[in-house]
Design a protein around this motif. Sequence first.
Motif, PDB file in Angstrom:
ATOM      1  N   PHE A 197       0.945  -1.106  -0.072  1.00 47.99           N
ATOM      2  CA  PHE A 197       0.104  -0.281  -0.312  1.00 47.99           C
ATOM      3  C   PHE A 197       0.341   1.426   0.297  1.00 47.99           C
ATOM      4  N   ASP A 198       0.142   2.753  -0.046  1.00 39.84           N
ATOM      5  CA  ASP A 198       0.743   3.329  -0.833  1.00 39.84           C
ATOM      6  C   ASP A 198       0.852   4.219   1.123  1.00 39.84           C
ATOM      7  N   VAL A 199       2.072   4.776   1.750  1.00 43.94           N
ATOM      8  CA  VAL A 199       2.059   4.788   2.702  1.00 43.94           C
ATOM      9  C   VAL A 199       1.532   6.125   3.519  1.00 43.94           C
ATOM     10  N   GLU A 200       2.295   6.686   2.137  1.00 48.64           N
ATOM     11  CA  GLU A 200       2.028   8.365   2.466  1.00 48.64           C
ATOM     12  C   GLU A 200       0.422   8.894   2.209  1.00 48.64           C
ATOM     13  N   HIS A 201      -0.060   8.162   1.085  1.00 45.73           N
ATOM     14  CA  HIS A 201      -1.440   8.448   1.021  1.00 45.73           C
ATOM     15  C   HIS A 201      -2.284   7.827   1.868  1.00 45.73           C
ATOM     16  N   PHE A 202      -2.154   6.835   2.816  1.00 45.07           N
ATOM     17  CA  PHE A 202      -3.132   6.350   3.518  1.00 45.07           C
ATOM     18  C   PHE A 202      -3.073   7.509   4.845  1.00 45.07           C
ATOM     19  N   LYS A 203      -1.365   7.553   5.533  1.00 49.84           N
ATOM     20  CA  LYS A 203      -1.522   9.348   6.447  1.00 49.84           C
ATOM     21  C   LYS A 203      -2.579  10.047   5.880  1.00 49.84           C
ATOM     22  N   LYS A 204      -2.287  10.498   4.469  1.00 49.63           N
ATOM     23  CA  LYS A 204      -2.944  12.126   4.000  1.00 49.63           C
ATOM     24  C   LYS A 204      -4.702  11.721   4.147  1.00 49.63           C
ATOM     25  N   THR A 205      -4.919  10.798   3.471  1.00 50.85           N
ATOM     26  CA  THR A 205      -6.396  10.419   3.442  1.00 50.85           C
ATOM     27  C   THR A 205      -7.165  10.754   4.894  1.00 50.85           C
ATOM     28  N   LEU A 206      -6.133   9.975   5.743  1.00 49.09           N
ATOM     29  CA  LEU A 206      -7.031  10.247   6.816  1.00 49.09           C
ATOM     30  C   LEU A 206      -6.259  10.582   8.480  1.00 49.09           C
ATOM     31  N   LYS A 207      -5.149  12.211   7.819  1.00 44.88           N
ATOM     32  CA  LYS A 207      -4.781  13.341   8.780  1.00 44.88           C
ATOM     33  C   LYS A 207      -6.271  13.473   9.208  1.00 44.88           C
ATOM     34  N   SER A 208      -7.277  13.844   8.863  1.00 43.92           N
ATOM     35  CA  SER A 208      -8.596  14.309   9.603  1.00 43.92           C
ATOM     36  C   SER A 208      -9.175  13.716  10.054  1.00 43.92           C
ATOM     37  N   ASP A 209      -8.979  12.541  10.510  1.00 41.60           N
ATOM     38  CA  ASP A 209      -9.409  11.306  11.198  1.00 41.60           C
ATOM     39  C   ASP A 209      -8.663  10.877  12.492  1.00 41.60           C
ATOM     40  N   VAL A 210      -7.561  10.207  12.148  1.00 45.46           N
ATOM     41  CA  VAL A 210      -6.631   9.571  12.871  1.00 45.46           C
ATOM     42  C   VAL A 210      -5.094   9.744  12.654  1.00 45.46           C
ATOM     43  N   LEU A 252     -16.388   6.341   7.798  1.00 43.25           N
ATOM     44  CA  LEU A 252     -15.138   6.402   7.821  1.00 43.25           C
ATOM     45  C   LEU A 252     -14.064   5.141   6.887  1.00 43.25           C
ATOM     46  N   ARG A 253     -15.287   3.360   7.832  1.00 43.63           N
ATOM     47  CA  ARG A 253     -14.936   2.398   7.186  1.00 43.63           C
ATOM     48  C   ARG A 253     -14.916   2.635   5.720  1.00 43.63           C
ATOM     49  N   CYS A 254     -15.872   3.552   4.714  1.00 48.01           N
ATOM     50  CA  CYS A 254     -16.007   3.403   3.443  1.00 48.01           C
ATOM     51  C   CYS A 254     -14.381   4.747   3.544  1.00 48.01           C
ATOM     52  N   LYS A 255     -14.052   5.329   3.786  1.00 44.78           N
ATOM     53  CA  LYS A 255     -13.564   6.170   3.521  1.00 44.78           C
ATOM     54  C   LYS A 255     -11.773   5.388   3.813  1.00 44.78           C
ATOM     55  N   VAL A 256     -11.807   4.784   4.170  1.00 49.75           N
ATOM     56  CA  VAL A 256     -10.892   3.886   4.257  1.00 49.75           C
ATOM     57  C   VAL A 256     -10.362   2.862   3.322  1.00 49.75           C
ATOM     58  N   ALA A 257     -11.410   1.998   3.215  1.00 51.14           N
ATOM     59  CA  ALA A 257     -11.770   0.914   2.539  1.00 51.14           C
ATOM     60  C   ALA A 257     -11.656   1.637   0.956  1.00 51.14           C
ATOM     61  N   PHE A 258     -12.022   2.275   0.051  1.00 52.79           N
ATOM     62  CA  PHE A 258     -11.895   3.266  -0.954  1.00 52.79           C
ATOM     63  C   PHE A 258     -10.933   4.540  -1.125  1.00 52.79           C
ATOM     64  N   HIS A 259     -10.814   5.002  -0.426  1.00 53.54           N
ATOM     65  CA  HIS A 259      -9.461   5.707  -0.395  1.00 53.54           C
ATOM     66  C   HIS A 259      -8.872   6.216  -0.078  1.00 53.54           C
ATOM     67  N   ALA A 260      -8.159   5.501   1.813  1.00 51.31           N
ATOM     68  CA  ALA A 260      -6.891   5.494   2.312  1.00 51.31           C
ATOM     69  C   ALA A 260      -5.939   4.498   2.098  1.00 51.31           C
ATOM     70  N   LEU A 261      -6.846   2.724   1.717  1.00 47.88           N
ATOM     71  CA  LEU A 261      -6.458   2.356   1.096  1.00 47.88           C
ATOM     72  C   LEU A 261      -5.226   2.149  -0.668  1.00 47.88           C
ATOM     73  N   ARG A 262      -5.057   2.739  -1.223  1.00 43.43           N
ATOM     74  CA  ARG A 262      -4.542   2.431  -2.508  1.00 43.43           C
ATOM     75  C   ARG A 262      -3.054   1.476  -2.460  1.00 43.43           C
ATOM     76  N   PHE A 263      -2.962   1.068  -3.258  1.00 37.86           N
ATOM     77  CA  PHE A 263      -2.384   0.341  -3.539  1.00 37.86           C
ATOM     78  C   PHE A 263      -0.752   1.546  -3.816  1.00 37.86           C
ATOM     79  N   LYS A 264       0.806   0.396  -3.847  1.00 39.83           N
ATOM     80  CA  LYS A 264       1.980   0.726  -3.680  1.00 39.83           C
ATOM     81  C   LYS A 264       1.842   0.938  -5.251  1.00 39.83           C
TER      82      LYS A 264
END
Length: 546
Positions: free
Chosen positions: A205-218, A282-294
């Motif tokens: 997974f793309d770590v930086e995208h994961f962090k950036k997408t969720l920065k307003s949540d966790v 939040l589940r949908c945000k993680v599954a469909f937005h935050a978890l981008r592949f490398k």
Amino acid sequence: MAKTMRTIKNPFFTPHPQSPFLLFFSPPKRITSPRYHNNHQTRCLPQQVFLLLISLSLLFSGLSLLTSSLTTCVSTTSSSSLTLSRHLLTSLASVSVPSTLLPLPAREGSSGNVTEEEREFWKQPDGEGYKPCLEFSLAYRKKAARVSKEKKRFLVVVVSGGLNQQRNQIVDAVVIAAILEAALVVPVLQVNRVWGDESEFSDVFDVEHFKKTLKSDVRVVSSLPSTHLMSRQTIENQIPWDVSPVWIRAKFFKQLNEEGLLVLKGLDSRLAKNLPPDLQKLRCKVAFHALRFKADVESLGNRLARRMWIEGPYIALHLRLEKDVWVRTGCLTGLGSEFDRIIAETRRSQPRYLTGRLNLTYTERRLAGLCPLNAYEIARLLKALGAPRNASIYVAGGEPFGGSRAMEPLVKEFANLVTKETLAHRGELVPYANRSSALAAIDYIVSLSSDVFLPSHGGNMAKAMQGNRAYVGHRKFIMPNKRAMLPLMENPLVSDAELSRVARKLHGKSQGRPELRRGRRDRDVVAYPVPECMCRHGKHRSIGFF
């Protein structure tokens, strides 16, 4: 997958050498469309305008708006414009919710000489105006603003299983971090000795995208701070099924507050399917937005998808014919007594692999719909549903038990079968040898872009594809009704015409149309995003993907 002995690496604290300055000065991504090849010119904004946008964005809007402002060219052809405009809308209208993985456009089938049954087979479902909408409540946003700055409480989660099982656990890990008001350490992927895959989160997974997408949540961190390092960590792995946010807080919040660190393992399907609306979103945000592949994995998956797409509409089949699936389900392979004996011996030597309904015979299991469809049954079902004999079919999944023999009945009826191994060019898959999660991610990407997706068995991939295809525009998804179809297939009095009539009637109601979750405990919002994560156009403001 079957439960196996696994070892846990201790990568909680792996440093990431990437400098944050690289994010500010990385070159802008151009929006191109290699799917279309034409000689039309494209219109681009002048370079001075780009420089002005860069300056204004850095001064007033920050990095996220900068990246969305640097979208470049829009093709003048109508079909290219439609596809590119979707990318533009995603970049410009979803600053708070970064873009999801978008598939190639679906087609309604070949425009040539096709039968009515074939035309119906390729027809895409009516999305009924549902589009993604992830608008969180004011109360959630206020709480999330505090949680996203958390520096005292840290949650570490160890996830296991195949790619889509890992994804499910990562989704719930983020939700649990929000419930406990804790910072989340980038999840740990547990090593599986059977698969031999030692991939870490950053390998898939793309770590930086994961962090950036969720920065307003966790708040997501790459490693624990030195103040929270412990020589011994207590791992909590006795979590019951279907636990609520109240249970999570009552069980772990005090411990987390006192110790500053909580390590969880074995989250698979433990968190309740029914959660408050904001946590479902939040589940949908993680599954469909935050978890981008490398990036390299996504790039190769997209290349393979384009190779399929350019030849016309195609079907993606997720075939569960691997040896461990036959062992785990307690089913026969359909390949003959020699192969069935091997499965039976493995099952006897490792009885813990068998999952669910131990008191049923093979025949009872099969007629109850608990066994995967084999290649012969899939071929009959596709023919009954009206799939053209010359249809291009992408087969996702691992190596089938029995090799090419297991696939013969399907190849006999549908000759245009490919896998990632036959579709990839020489050397393209070499970097992913012994990396089952990355290979599964490639299957995921190609399957998402298919015009029709059909799994041979329910499971994590089927559920993930069902939800993701709904989220990106309700693309056709066919879940075989095995309990109804298998008795008909085995009845010699049922003609092919009758089988086809019944199959189209049985599978004609859903096939990817919006299906409300309705708070059912057996339905995950990631598989059924309507209505918590998708709203009807006009009633609610969507986040602008389409």
